[in-house]
Design an enzyme around this catalytic site. Sequence first.
Site, short mmCIF file in Angstrom:
data_model
loop_
_atom_site.label_atom_id
_atom_site.label_comp_id
_atom_site.label_asym_id
_atom_site.label_seq_id
_atom_site.Cartn_x
_atom_site.Cartn_y
_atom_site.Cartn_z
N GLY A 23 0.78 -1.23 0.00
CA GLY A 23 0.00 0.00 0.00
C GLY A 23 0.81 1.28 0.00
N GLY A 25 2.75 2.24 -2.45
CA GLY A 25 2.86 2.77 -3.81
C GLY A 25 4.02 2.20 -4.60
N LYS A 26 4.45 0.98 -4.28
CA LYS A 26 5.56 0.37 -5.04
C LYS A 26 5.22 0.24 -6.52
CE LYS A 26 5.94 -3.49 -2.82
NZ LYS A 26 4.99 -3.36 -1.70
N THR A 27 4.03 -0.31 -6.81
CA THR A 27 3.67 -0.58 -8.20
C THR A 27 3.54 0.69 -9.01
OG1 THR A 27 2.54 -2.64 -7.60
CG2 THR A 27 1.96 -1.67 -9.71
N SER A 28 2.84 1.67 -8.48
CA SER A 28 2.65 2.92 -9.23
C SER A 28 3.98 3.64 -9.42
CB SER A 28 1.65 3.83 -8.52
OG SER A 28 2.05 4.10 -7.19
N ASP A 50 4.85 -9.55 -7.36
CA ASP A 50 4.06 -9.28 -6.16
C ASP A 50 2.76 -10.08 -6.23
OD1 ASP A 50 2.57 -8.28 -4.08
OD2 ASP A 50 3.03 -6.18 -4.49
N THR A 509 -3.78 -1.98 -3.11
CA THR A 509 -2.98 -3.03 -2.50
C THR A 509 -3.50 -3.48 -1.14
OG1 THR A 509 -1.02 -2.33 -3.72
CG2 THR A 509 -0.65 -3.68 -1.79
#
Length: 590
Positions: A23, A25-28, A50, A509
């Site tokens: 949550g 913000g790794k992906t974004s 992930d 997430t």
Amino acid sequence: MHSSFNPKKMALTPFLFFTGKGGVGKTSTACATAVALADQGKKVLLVSTDPASNLQDVLEVELTNEPVAIAAVDNLFACNIDPEESARAYKETVVGPYRGKLPDAVLATMEEQLSGACTVEIAAFDEFSHLLADETILERYDHVLFDTAPTGHTLRLLQLPTAWSGFLEESTHGASCLGPLAGLEGKKEMYAKAVASLSDRDKTTLLLVARPDNSSLLEADRASAELKEIGIKNQLLIVNGLLQTHRADDEVSTAFYNRQRAALSKTPQGLKQIMAYSLPFVSYSLTGIQNLRYLFSSYAITTSDTSDTTDLVADLPGLNGVIADFSEKNTRVIFTMGKGGVGKTSIASAIAVGLSEKGHRVHLTTTDPAAHLAYTFEGSGVKEHFSISSINPQIEVERYKKAVLENAGNGLTEEEVAYLKEDLESPCTEEIALFQAFAAVVEKSENEIVVIDTAPTGHTLLLLDSTEAYHKEMSRSTGDVPENVKKLLPRLRNPEETGVVIVTLAEATPVLEAARLQEDLKRAGIDPKWWVINQSLAATDTTDPVLRGRANSEAQWIAKVNDELAANCAVIPWLQEEKIGYQQLKEFIL
């Protein structure tokens, strides 16, 4: 304040690993970085391993485990490796050869030991090790970005000689989160190359992504320290979601801004040694290529660009609804569960106070390391039928480790003891140790409602069960399951006695991870009674355009929880101050 993170203005290494709590913000951040690098003419491969990845949603394209070109961005390729599918295949390579040769109870134990988070992480590492060890990969791509990173525990475990020995097939101490690792056979050289690439500061950079809040920064500090221990020292910190300005006439906006700055002022010393950058708190959802490009600009979307969530939130109960339900049904054991940083301790405390106010005798037990709740609750406002205990995770984990080592350590070589000690660093160890401590509290509180601020995953509960079955089937001991734990396991599965509350945030997430947690619990025969969406901006009356825009972006996740995931759903607004202590928590539930 930190400089803005902008990959267009930075010299970055070929391999980039993004890591952090769920949550943050790794992906974004990884996707926006990949797009920015590709827009500069760099050939980029973006890889997600992930289990809760929403990479397909962010890029708005269907992905497989093979790289595909992203049509909207020249030079960008992406793949979404499913580590859970890899883990299933990995599990079968380990267990398959023993089918028909070992008793069913033993096979069940082996399968359950291989059902934990560490096994998924090992399987994910196996997948991206091929990329790290492939010497031709950097001839095809200028940058390879990974949407997750292995923990220091997993990497240390793989570096121990015993991880490659037959000891793993014989080890039955019952604490393992990884289980038998015979599936690693033949891959030592590839893993060694992968770990070497991770430690090469000319090849690899670890980007620690955190939110500007205390728990997120502490987690980043822990990850940074344990990865430095194994040589991954080229690190950057990205503080994501930093509100740039605030409206003085908006109480929510002002409090949000001030709380973030207060958290940053307490940044752990370890993180202060790392080059730090920030990314802004934005009003829009970071999905779609255009929005990803906006992240490194000053673009903002106002509330007129998004839908309103007022009616959606208004139809859902607050925490009072949860408390009333447990009170009416006289639920005796209540667990709050969820990923770190979602507010489990606060919700557990508020439920306990609410039940006490309704006349129930209540005992609240917490693993809050600061023990500030225990301190604050010692006031004159505490009623006689309300009590609290604080369990120290460090003490309980050390006690459990000592017991396992004493039970299983006799006759082991020095290398085998080293492996066993590292294996005991796995997430399951803490879960089992704390569950044993909670079981002791519950046993002593037969005449009270017991509210517990955390709980083991379904995997750990099944591991405890299968370990007991293993004892009955095999003559060798795997470490005794205490009697009070054996008693508590059936109570947890009895909906007449126990209620589980899953706490989450209205973001991608946290919701996806909470959904996986619920599946895990159902596998163990436990159906959560409530989902609580905490810290919701949609449930506030903020007029700040950035916060209002984000509030409206919560709509799809609130709807998903309420319509698809939860038996019952409640929403709690983002609060201007943390409620600590009996009197303040009474305000929380009014």
